[in-house]
Design a protein around this motif. Structure first.
Motif, PDB file in Angstrom:
ATOM      1  N   ASP A 125       5.547 -25.768  -6.902  1.00  0.00           N
ATOM      2  CA  ASP A 125       6.636 -25.074  -7.595  1.00  0.00           C
ATOM      3  C   ASP A 125       6.948 -25.741  -8.930  1.00  0.00           C
ATOM      4  OD1 ASP A 125       7.260 -22.978  -5.690  1.00  0.00           O
ATOM      5  OD2 ASP A 125       7.991 -24.579  -4.393  1.00  0.00           O
ATOM      6  N   ILE A 126       6.868 -27.057  -8.964  1.00  0.00           N
ATOM      7  CA  ILE A 126       7.089 -27.780 -10.221  1.00  0.00           C
ATOM      8  C   ILE A 126       6.003 -27.418 -11.227  1.00  0.00           C
ATOM      9  CG2 ILE A 126       7.005 -30.081 -11.288  1.00  0.00           C
ATOM     10  CD1 ILE A 126       8.550 -31.142  -8.851  1.00  0.00           C
ATOM     11  N   GLU A 127       4.762 -27.357 -10.759  1.00  0.00           N
ATOM     12  CA  GLU A 127       3.655 -27.017 -11.652  1.00  0.00           C
ATOM     13  C   GLU A 127       3.795 -25.587 -12.180  1.00  0.00           C
ATOM     14  OE1 GLU A 127       0.738 -27.357 -14.177  1.00  0.00           O
ATOM     15  OE2 GLU A 127       1.554 -29.032 -13.047  1.00  0.00           O
ATOM     16  N   LYS A 128       4.196 -24.654 -11.327  1.00  0.00           N
ATOM     17  CA  LYS A 128       4.432 -23.271 -11.783  1.00  0.00           C
ATOM     18  C   LYS A 128       5.525 -23.235 -12.842  1.00  0.00           C
ATOM     19  CE  LYS A 128       4.911 -19.754  -9.110  1.00  0.00           C
ATOM     20  NZ  LYS A 128       5.281 -18.858  -7.990  1.00  0.00           N
ATOM     21  N   PHE A 129       6.580 -24.001 -12.615  1.00  0.00           N
ATOM     22  CA  PHE A 129       7.663 -24.050 -13.593  1.00  0.00           C
ATOM     23  C   PHE A 129       7.179 -24.648 -14.901  1.00  0.00           C
ATOM     24  CE2 PHE A 129      11.041 -26.504 -15.690  1.00  0.00           C
ATOM     25  CZ  PHE A 129      11.848 -25.447 -16.101  1.00  0.00           C
ATOM     26  N   ARG A 130       6.421 -25.723 -14.844  1.00  0.00           N
ATOM     27  CA  ARG A 130       5.912 -26.345 -16.078  1.00  0.00           C
ATOM     28  C   ARG A 130       5.037 -25.372 -16.858  1.00  0.00           C
ATOM     29  NH1 ARG A 130       4.474 -32.717 -14.888  1.00  0.00           N
ATOM     30  NH2 ARG A 130       6.625 -33.405 -14.951  1.00  0.00           N
ATOM     31  N   GLN A 131       4.217 -24.607 -16.137  1.00  0.00           N
ATOM     32  CA  GLN A 131       3.382 -23.607 -16.812  1.00  0.00           C
ATOM     33  C   GLN A 131       4.255 -22.537 -17.456  1.00  0.00           C
ATOM     34  OE1 GLN A 131       0.643 -22.256 -13.822  1.00  0.00           O
ATOM     35  NE2 GLN A 131      -0.622 -24.096 -13.957  1.00  0.00           N
ATOM     36  N   TRP A 132       5.265 -22.079 -16.734  1.00  0.00           N
ATOM     37  CA  TRP A 132       6.197 -21.086 -17.275  1.00  0.00           C
ATOM     38  C   TRP A 132       6.913 -21.658 -18.502  1.00  0.00           C
ATOM     39  CZ3 TRP A 132      11.486 -21.606 -17.902  1.00  0.00           C
ATOM     40  CH2 TRP A 132      12.159 -20.460 -18.328  1.00  0.00           C
ATOM     41  N   GLU A 133       7.343 -22.898 -18.387  1.00  0.00           N
ATOM     42  CA  GLU A 133       8.064 -23.560 -19.472  1.00  0.00           C
ATOM     43  C   GLU A 133       7.185 -23.650 -20.721  1.00  0.00           C
ATOM     44  OE1 GLU A 133      11.099 -27.300 -19.292  1.00  0.00           O
ATOM     45  OE2 GLU A 133       9.068 -27.709 -18.584  1.00  0.00           O
ATOM     46  N   THR A 134       5.928 -24.020 -20.529  1.00  0.00           N
ATOM     47  CA  THR A 134       4.991 -24.130 -21.650  1.00  0.00           C
ATOM     48  C   THR A 134       4.748 -22.765 -22.275  1.00  0.00           C
ATOM     49  OG1 THR A 134       3.915 -26.029 -20.637  1.00  0.00           O
ATOM     50  CG2 THR A 134       2.660 -24.857 -22.317  1.00  0.00           C
ATOM     51  N   THR A 135       4.521 -21.760 -21.451  1.00  0.00           N
ATOM     52  CA  THR A 135       4.278 -20.409 -21.942  1.00  0.00           C
ATOM     53  C   THR A 135       5.497 -19.863 -22.669  1.00  0.00           C
ATOM     54  OG1 THR A 135       2.788 -20.000 -20.087  1.00  0.00           O
ATOM     55  CG2 THR A 135       3.628 -18.062 -21.240  1.00  0.00           C
ATOM     56  N   THR A 136       6.663 -20.058 -22.082  1.00  0.00           N
ATOM     57  CA  THR A 136       7.898 -19.550 -22.667  1.00  0.00           C
ATOM     58  C   THR A 136       8.202 -20.255 -23.977  1.00  0.00           C
ATOM     59  OG1 THR A 136       8.735 -19.087 -20.458  1.00  0.00           O
ATOM     60  CG2 THR A 136      10.341 -19.143 -22.221  1.00  0.00           C
ATOM     61  N   THR A 137       8.002 -21.545 -24.010  1.00  0.00           N
ATOM     62  CA  THR A 137       8.267 -22.327 -25.217  1.00  0.00           C
ATOM     63  C   THR A 137       7.310 -21.915 -26.335  1.00  0.00           C
ATOM     64  OG1 THR A 137       9.043 -24.170 -23.893  1.00  0.00           O
ATOM     65  CG2 THR A 137       8.470 -24.655 -26.160  1.00  0.00           C
ATOM     66  N   SER A 138       6.040 -21.726 -26.000  1.00  0.00           N
ATOM     67  CA  SER A 138       5.069 -21.366 -27.033  1.00  0.00           C
ATOM     68  C   SER A 138       5.272 -19.937 -27.527  1.00  0.00           C
ATOM     69  CB  SER A 138       3.639 -21.561 -26.528  1.00  0.00           C
ATOM     70  OG  SER A 138       3.372 -20.684 -25.453  1.00  0.00           O
ATOM     71  N   SER A 139       5.947 -19.098 -26.733  1.00  0.00           N
ATOM     72  CA  SER A 139       6.216 -17.728 -27.177  1.00  0.00           C
ATOM     73  C   SER A 139       7.481 -17.647 -28.027  1.00  0.00           C
ATOM     74  CB  SER A 139       6.316 -16.777 -25.973  1.00  0.00           C
ATOM     75  OG  SER A 139       7.491 -17.039 -25.237  1.00  0.00           O
ATOM     76  N   GLY A 140       8.158 -18.801 -28.223  1.00  0.00           N
ATOM     77  CA  GLY A 140       9.300 -18.837 -29.119  1.00  0.00           C
ATOM     78  C   GLY A 140      10.655 -18.735 -28.457  1.00  0.00           C
ATOM     79  N   GLU A 141      10.703 -18.608 -27.152  1.00  0.00           N
ATOM     80  CA  GLU A 141      11.995 -18.543 -26.478  1.00  0.00           C
ATOM     81  C   GLU A 141      12.638 -19.923 -26.485  1.00  0.00           C
ATOM     82  OE1 GLU A 141      12.227 -16.406 -22.778  1.00  0.00           O
ATOM     83  OE2 GLU A 141      10.427 -15.296 -23.287  1.00  0.00           O
ATOM     84  N   ASN A 142      13.941 -19.965 -26.384  1.00  0.00           N
ATOM     85  CA  ASN A 142      14.687 -21.214 -26.456  1.00  0.00           C
ATOM     86  C   ASN A 142      14.799 -21.858 -25.074  1.00  0.00           C
ATOM     87  OD1 ASN A 142      16.228 -23.316 -27.352  1.00  0.00           O
ATOM     88  ND2 ASN A 142      18.122 -22.144 -27.465  1.00  0.00           N
TER      89      ASN A 142
END
Length: 153
Positions: A125-142
């Motif tokens: 679950d932590i790894e899924k969150f980190r992937q989401w966090e990376t994807t979301t951050t790179s797409s410009g979301e805050n």
């Protein structure tokens, strides 16, 4: 005392059972959840010793995950995992548990052991969150980045 024996004693203790019951209330109350995150971060700031940086790094990921969940930005977390994280944080911040925190040196042993048990048990679950966090951050979301200070509350 072996670590697995300590974890078993913690998980079956009245202290952890109470934390588990309280976790549902915290999960449904954003203000309480954010306060719990602040309390856990504050308590971890006073820790020192070997492996504490790894502990703080993992705690940082978990607190960002909870903050993203509380804000509604990240909802890919199973309910069971959410309750487990919150229960462990409640236990962590509580000064009265199997080994009360006021006992010199050994007082935090159970808290830290339980936190590492949590980190190990939810690593997917932590790894899924980190992937989401990376994807979301790179797409410009805050979204707070790893190592970045997060404003809570």
């Amino acid at each position: 005392m072996k670590n697995s024996n300590l974890i078993s004693r913690i998980l079956t203790s009245i202290f952890f059972k109470r934390a588990n019951i309280g976790a549902v209330r915290y999960a449904r109350n954003t203000r309480s959840l954010l306060q719990l995150i602040r309390d856990a971060v504050e308590k971890s700031g006073g820790l020192s010793g070997a492996n504490i940086s790894a502990f703080r790094d993992q705690l940082g990921v978990v607190t960002r995950l909870l903050k993203a969940y509380a804000s509604g930005q990240y909802r890919e977390l199973p309910w069971k995992t959410l309750i487990r994280i919150i229960a462990v944080l409640i236990y962590f911040v509580s000064p009265i548990d199997i080994l009360p925190d006021f006992l010199p040196i050994v007082g935090l042993t159970d808290d830290i052991a339980l936190m590492f048990w949590l980190f190990s048990g939810i690593k997917d679950d932590i790894e899924k969150f980190r992937q989401w966090e990376t994807t979301t951050t790179s797409s410009g979301e805050n979204v707070p980045r790893r190592g970045e200070t997060i404003k809570i509350g």
